[in-house]
Scaffold this active site. Structure first.
Site, PDB file in Angstrom:
ATOM      1  N   SER A 120       0.821  -1.219   0.000  1.00 54.59           N
ATOM      2  CA  SER A 120       0.000   0.000   0.000  1.00 54.59           C
ATOM      3  C   SER A 120       0.847   1.258   0.000  1.00 54.59           C
ATOM      4  O   SER A 120       0.411   2.291  -0.505  1.00 54.59           O
ATOM      5  CB  SER A 120      -0.896   0.029   1.236  1.00 54.59           C
ATOM      6  OG  SER A 120      -1.821  -1.012   1.181  1.00 54.59           O
ATOM      7  N   HIS A 141      -2.150  -3.331  -6.785  1.00 54.02           N
ATOM      8  CA  HIS A 141      -2.662  -2.995  -5.453  1.00 54.02           C
ATOM      9  C   HIS A 141      -4.177  -3.140  -5.384  1.00 54.02           C
ATOM     10  O   HIS A 141      -4.913  -2.501  -6.136  1.00 54.02           O
ATOM     11  CB  HIS A 141      -2.267  -1.542  -5.121  1.00 54.02           C
ATOM     12  CG  HIS A 141      -2.722  -1.073  -3.785  1.00 54.02           C
ATOM     13  ND1 HIS A 141      -3.574  -0.002  -3.621  1.00 54.02           N
ATOM     14  CD2 HIS A 141      -2.447  -1.533  -2.543  1.00 54.02           C
ATOM     15  CE1 HIS A 141      -3.787   0.186  -2.330  1.00 54.02           C
ATOM     16  NE2 HIS A 141      -3.130  -0.729  -1.655  1.00 54.02           N
ATOM     17  N   GLU A 153      -5.123  -1.114  -8.680  1.00 53.70           N
ATOM     18  CA  GLU A 153      -4.248  -0.046  -9.157  1.00 53.70           C
ATOM     19  C   GLU A 153      -2.950  -0.715  -9.627  1.00 53.70           C
ATOM     20  O   GLU A 153      -2.299  -1.430  -8.852  1.00 53.70           O
ATOM     21  CB  GLU A 153      -4.016   0.984  -8.058  1.00 53.70           C
ATOM     22  CG  GLU A 153      -5.309   1.729  -7.715  1.00 53.70           C
ATOM     23  CD  GLU A 153      -5.133   2.837  -6.690  1.00 53.70           C
ATOM     24  OE1 GLU A 153      -5.126   4.008  -7.079  1.00 53.70           O
ATOM     25  OE2 GLU A 153      -5.011   2.526  -5.494  1.00 53.70           O
ATOM     26  N   ASN A 192      -5.503   7.002  -2.750  1.00 54.21           N
ATOM     27  CA  ASN A 192      -5.077   7.689  -1.526  1.00 54.21           C
ATOM     28  C   ASN A 192      -4.461   9.058  -1.791  1.00 54.21           C
ATOM     29  O   ASN A 192      -4.469   9.914  -0.911  1.00 54.21           O
ATOM     30  CB  ASN A 192      -4.149   6.805  -0.700  1.00 54.21           C
ATOM     31  CG  ASN A 192      -4.950   5.751   0.044  1.00 54.21           C
ATOM     32  OD1 ASN A 192      -6.135   5.953   0.311  1.00 54.21           O
ATOM     33  ND2 ASN A 192      -4.343   4.633   0.344  1.00 54.21           N
TER      34      ASN A 192
HETATM   35  P1  NAD Z   1      -1.286  -9.575   7.162  1.00 53.76           P
HETATM   36  O1  NAD Z   1      -0.424  -9.263   8.329  1.00 53.76           O
HETATM   37  O2  NAD Z   1      -2.738  -9.839   7.364  1.00 53.76           O
HETATM   38  O3  NAD Z   1      -0.676 -10.830   6.369  1.00 53.76           O
HETATM   39  C1  NAD Z   1       0.680 -10.983   6.070  1.00 53.76           C
HETATM   40  C2  NAD Z   1       0.966 -12.454   5.808  1.00 53.76           C
HETATM   41  O4  NAD Z   1       2.291 -12.568   5.319  1.00 53.76           O
HETATM   42  C3  NAD Z   1       0.856 -13.348   7.044  1.00 53.76           C
HETATM   43  O5  NAD Z   1       0.076 -14.485   6.741  1.00 53.76           O
HETATM   44  C4  NAD Z   1       2.313 -13.723   7.340  1.00 53.76           C
HETATM   45  O6  NAD Z   1       2.463 -15.022   7.924  1.00 53.76           O
HETATM   46  C5  NAD Z   1       2.907 -13.691   5.949  1.00 53.76           C
HETATM   47  N1  NAD Z   1       4.347 -13.531   5.882  1.00 53.76           N
HETATM   48  C6  NAD Z   1       5.187 -12.905   6.726  1.00 53.76           C
HETATM   49  N2  NAD Z   1       6.454 -12.976   6.278  1.00 53.76           N
HETATM   50  C7  NAD Z   1       6.406 -13.654   5.121  1.00 53.76           C
HETATM   51  C8  NAD Z   1       7.386 -14.059   4.183  1.00 53.76           C
HETATM   52  N3  NAD Z   1       8.667 -13.760   4.328  1.00 53.76           N
HETATM   53  N4  NAD Z   1       6.984 -14.790   3.118  1.00 53.76           N
HETATM   54  C9  NAD Z   1       5.687 -15.096   2.953  1.00 53.76           C
HETATM   55  N5  NAD Z   1       4.716 -14.735   3.798  1.00 53.76           N
HETATM   56  C10 NAD Z   1       5.072 -14.016   4.866  1.00 53.76           C
HETATM   57  O7  NAD Z   1      -1.070  -8.348   6.160  1.00 53.76           O
HETATM   58  P2  NAD Z   1      -2.092  -7.730   5.066  1.00 53.76           P
HETATM   59  O8  NAD Z   1      -2.976  -6.730   5.727  1.00 53.76           O
HETATM   60  O9  NAD Z   1      -2.688  -8.830   4.271  1.00 53.76           O
HETATM   61  O10 NAD Z   1      -1.066  -6.887   4.168  1.00 53.76           O
HETATM   62  C11 NAD Z   1      -0.175  -7.520   3.293  1.00 53.76           C
HETATM   63  C12 NAD Z   1       0.228  -6.537   2.208  1.00 53.76           C
HETATM   64  O11 NAD Z   1      -0.943  -6.081   1.542  1.00 53.76           O
HETATM   65  C13 NAD Z   1       0.955  -5.285   2.717  1.00 53.76           C
HETATM   66  O12 NAD Z   1       1.948  -4.921   1.790  1.00 53.76           O
HETATM   67  C14 NAD Z   1      -0.151  -4.233   2.763  1.00 53.76           C
HETATM   68  O13 NAD Z   1       0.346  -2.917   2.564  1.00 53.76           O
HETATM   69  C15 NAD Z   1      -0.997  -4.651   1.592  1.00 53.76           C
HETATM   70  N6  NAD Z   1      -2.407  -4.222   1.644  1.00 53.76           N
HETATM   71  C16 NAD Z   1      -3.171  -4.406   2.776  1.00 53.76           C
HETATM   72  C17 NAD Z   1      -4.499  -3.963   2.786  1.00 53.76           C
HETATM   73  C18 NAD Z   1      -5.378  -4.151   4.007  1.00 53.76           C
HETATM   74  O14 NAD Z   1      -6.473  -3.539   4.048  1.00 53.76           O
HETATM   75  N7  NAD Z   1      -5.021  -4.985   4.974  1.00 53.76           N
HETATM   76  C19 NAD Z   1      -5.048  -3.347   1.639  1.00 53.76           C
HETATM   77  C20 NAD Z   1      -4.242  -3.199   0.497  1.00 53.76           C
HETATM   78  C21 NAD Z   1      -2.927  -3.628   0.506  1.00 53.76           C
END
Ligand code: NAD
Length: 299
Positions: A120, A141, A153, A192
């Site tokens: 993000s 994204h 995006e 954003n």
């Molecule tokens: P999250 O914490 O829910 O999930 C992250 C996952 O990655 C976990 O299951 C963890 O075990 C795993 N992980 C950790 N280290 C790892 C590695 N080295 N290799 C593989 N897996 C690994 O996080 P999230 O909210 O899903 O966010 C993940 C990404 O998505 C981020 O870059 C975030 O910016 C982006 N994002 C999140 C949202 C949101 O609303 N949560 C929206 C858009 C984008």
């Protein structure tokens, strides 16, 4: 675009959704995470998505089951990407974790595999070299609740190959997304870049005691025809996230008005358990917020 096999790396909140949405649209999906415990949690999270697709999208039992059948789970990176045409990375938003992941991924993935980051806030150029294949790397994204909030995006970095960009745009459309294309890197992407200044401006009008949240929202709604004003949007985003963002900005800039916004969000809302839509109250009370009342705009 002739992708068949997609690997989603990181099976948390967004990774689970990206994986299921992709499988739902007919692709073979491998879900990768650091260990089997994380994958078990993902299986549970993804199984719960089936009901959401039925409720929100009118999907049949057969469709949601078939989507799950197209998924497999693997905690060995080399095996998880061995036949991947595209790897979508959704691992934690922490630079050294992502850099380390891309280095390892670049070593084990087939030469033709494309890498896309769901980050993000981080720009693809930060990781391009670590991938070992900068031309085959870009940002893709998604938004939370991907099946309903279906924006994708797609953002190039200066070294991304044009064909790769076009293929990922086609892939995004193939999994039911509205593809929004960014030809240059932009922190915050398009959404954003528009939304954050609007929310900041609304919060500043409030702490400067110029107007109350309902009047500010009403102004935006009547003036632009938007269905929600900035405070209604803040309730959806969640006031904890809003607080964290404004606090970081207050610290970085030393702007006393931003410090006031952070203080207001903490003492008047977060400390009282008013975190927004998720807790039933934020700037408005839910499920029937006043801005949805028919006479709100006229009163
Ligand atoms: P999250 O914490 O829910 O999930 C992250 C996952 O990655 C976990 O299951 C963890 O075990 C795993 N992980 C950790 N280290 C790892 C590695 N080295 N290799 C593989 N897996 C690994 O996080 P999230 O909210 O899903 O966010 C993940 C990404 O998505 C981020 O870059 C975030 O910016 C982006 N994002 C999140 C949202 C949101 O609303 N949560 C929206 C858009 C984008």
């Amino acid at each position: 675009m002739n992708y068949t096999n997609i690997t989603v790396a990181g099976s948390g909140v967004l990774g689970s959704q990206i994986a299921y949405q992709t499988a739902f649209h007919g692709f073979q999906v491998t879900v990768y995470d650091i260990n089997d415990e994380a994958l078990d949690k993902a299986k549970d999270r993804i199984s719960k998505l089936k009901a959401r697709y039925q409720e929100d999208m009118g999907a049949t039992q057969q469709e949601v089951d078939a989507a799950y059948e197209r998924m497999s789970f693997n905690s060995n990176l080399r095996a998880a990407v061995s036949s991947a045409d595209l790897v979508i990375e959704a691992i934690p938003e922490i630079v050294p974790i992502k850099t380390d992941f891309y280095k390892k991924l670049g070593e084990v993935a087939p030469a033709h595999t494309i890498f896309a980051s769901n980050s993000s806030t981080l720009l693809p150029s930060q990781f391009a070299e670590a991938t070992g294949r900068p031309a085959q790397f870009l940002a893709l994204h998604f938004a939370n609740e991907i099946w309903k909030n279906n924006t994708a995006e797609i953002m190039k970095h200066p070294g991304t190959d044009e064909k790769v960009f076009e293929d990922v745009i086609a892939f995004a459309r193939a999994i039911g997304m509205v593809a929004l294309t960014l030809h240059k890197e932009q922190p915050g992407y398009i959404l954003n870049s528009l939304l954050v200044p609007l929310l900041d401006a609304a919060e500043l009008l409030l702490v400067k005691e110029i107007a109350d949240p309902e009047t500010i929202d009403k102004t935006w709604m009547v003036g632009t025809g938007a269905p929600k004003g900035p405070f209604a949007i803040l309730d959806v985003v969640g006031l904890t996230t809003a607080y964290n963002i404004v606090l970081a900005k207050a610290k970085a800039t030393g702007n006393p008005n931003l410090e006031k916004v952070a203080e207001l969000l903490k003492t008047d809302y977060i400390d009282k358990g008013k975190l927004g839509v998720a807790t039933g109250e934020g700037f408005y009370k839910y499920p029937n917020p006043s801005y949805e009342h028919p006479d709100f705009l006229n009163s």
